[in-house]
Design an enzyme around this catalytic site. Structure first.
Site, PDB file in Angstrom:
ATOM      1  N   ASP A 208       0.856  -1.176   0.000  1.00  0.00           N
ATOM      2  CA  ASP A 208       0.000   0.000   0.000  1.00  0.00           C
ATOM      3  C   ASP A 208       0.903   1.239   0.000  1.00  0.00           C
ATOM      4  OD1 ASP A 208      -2.813   1.227   0.347  1.00  0.00           O
ATOM      5  OD2 ASP A 208      -1.782   1.983   2.130  1.00  0.00           O
TER       6      ASP A 208
ATOM      7  N   HIS B 101      -7.083  -5.915  -1.451  1.00  0.00           N
ATOM      8  CA  HIS B 101      -6.032  -4.937  -1.189  1.00  0.00           C
ATOM      9  C   HIS B 101      -5.016  -5.376  -0.132  1.00  0.00           C
ATOM     10  CE1 HIS B 101      -4.133  -1.055  -1.005  1.00  0.00           C
ATOM     11  NE2 HIS B 101      -4.362  -0.970   0.294  1.00  0.00           N
TER      12      HIS B 101
END
Length: 321
Positions: free
Chosen positions: A100, A300
């Site tokens: 991320d 994610h």
């Protein structure tokens, strides 16, 4: 549990979870996480003959939490990573792995401080070169000007995003984690008006997906109840500052051996639908990309949702360096 220690990174003190001996593998988390997001990788990497180290990024957990927005510029965060690497393994370059926001942090550390890095891997967010315009301009054109909500536009407001997250940390984390996980249905991240708040329309799943247990969630909750969300959200308020700094490196590419791991259900892996093939898009900017993997159905939270697959890919890459 790994050893938790605090090291002087230069400008701030950074908490690091470490285990093992050997070449340094430094792992950098994203939003809203902590060193704990690498809990599945630390032992295997240490057992493979490396010093496995996972940091709390400044603003998080046990690391320093400066107040100003500009304290969370990319230039500062790459300096933190290089500073921690030197504190843990003086005079030697480190292998960096990021997820991320941690992925842009390690990509840009390799770009701007190549002498500090021997190899670099990014999870979730591909490296697509030095930006040609600030990301605020991109999401303003694609979302805000069309009346559509975008979470990074919401994060530009100073105060309301922190207040929304801190009012119910457990609910915030559960809803945010679930909405962009591989377990969520396509409508879990709802279309809404530009003036909405982040949590509007997000659901709290029952039960939560098995990749994050209640005890693990409790760890994150305790960390954020202590640290708050100002520092973590400040990262999103530096797009113009980051753009200006990175223009000094626009003629460079990342020359170090690299790896990318994304997910087919992760919006960040395709730049929110802007690129069809992130691995192909990376190659001009990362010429020594030694592996590119898009995990089918993965959302994610790459290394937490698919710990065994991700760890195996990381170990294969590390052993081949």
């Amino acid at each position: 549990m790994p050893e938790l220690r605090t090291v002087d990174a230069g400008e701030v003190r950074i908490r690091v979870a470490t285990k093992g001996e050997g070449p340094l593998v430094l792992m950098v988390h994203g939003f809203p996480e902590s060193w704990f997001s690498w809990r599945h990788q630390i032992d295997p990497i240490a057992d493979a003959g490396f010093t496995a180290a996972a940091i709390d990024v400044r603003g998080y957990g046990g690391s320093d939490k400066p107040y100003p927005v500009e304290a969370y510029a990319m230039e500062k965060l790459t300096a933190d990573v290089a500073g921690v690497a030197q504190a843990l393994q003086p005079g030697k370059p480190a292998i960096l792995i990021g997820h991320d926001w941690g992925a842009p942090i390690v990509w840009n550390t390799a770009l701007t401080r190549p002498e500090a890095v021997s190899a670099v891997a990014g999870l979730s967010v591909p490296y697509l070169g030095v930006p040609t315009r600030p990301f605020t301009e991109v999401f303003d054109a694609l979302f805000t000007q069309k009346g559509r909500f975008f979470y990074q536009a919401w994060f530009q407001k100073i105060g309301p995003p922190e207040a929304e997250a801190e009012a119910d940390v457990r609910g915030f984390l559960r809803k945010f984690y679930y909405a962009i996980s591989g377990d969520a249905p396509p409508d879990a991240w709802p279309q809404k008006a530009a003036d909405a708040t982040l949590l509007e329309g997000l659901v709290d799943p029952d039960p939560f997906p098995a990749w994050l247990t209640e005890n693990e969630l409790d760890y994150y909750i305790a960390e954020f109840r202590e640290s708050g969300f100002r520092g973590p959200i400040n990262r999103y308020r530096n797009h113009e500052r980051d753009f200006a700094w990175l223009q000094g490196f626009k003629d460079r590419v990342i020359e170090r051996p690299a790896l990318f791991i994304g997910g087919t259900k992760d919006p960040a892996s395709t730049a929110f639908g802007g690129i069809a093939d992130p691995i192909a898009a990376m190659r001009p900017f990362v010429p020594d990309l030694r592996g590119g993997h898009m995990l089918e159905g993965c959302g994610h939270w790459t290394q937490q949702e698919r710990p065994d697959e991700v760890t195996a890919l990381l170990l294969d890459w590390l052993k081949g360096l």
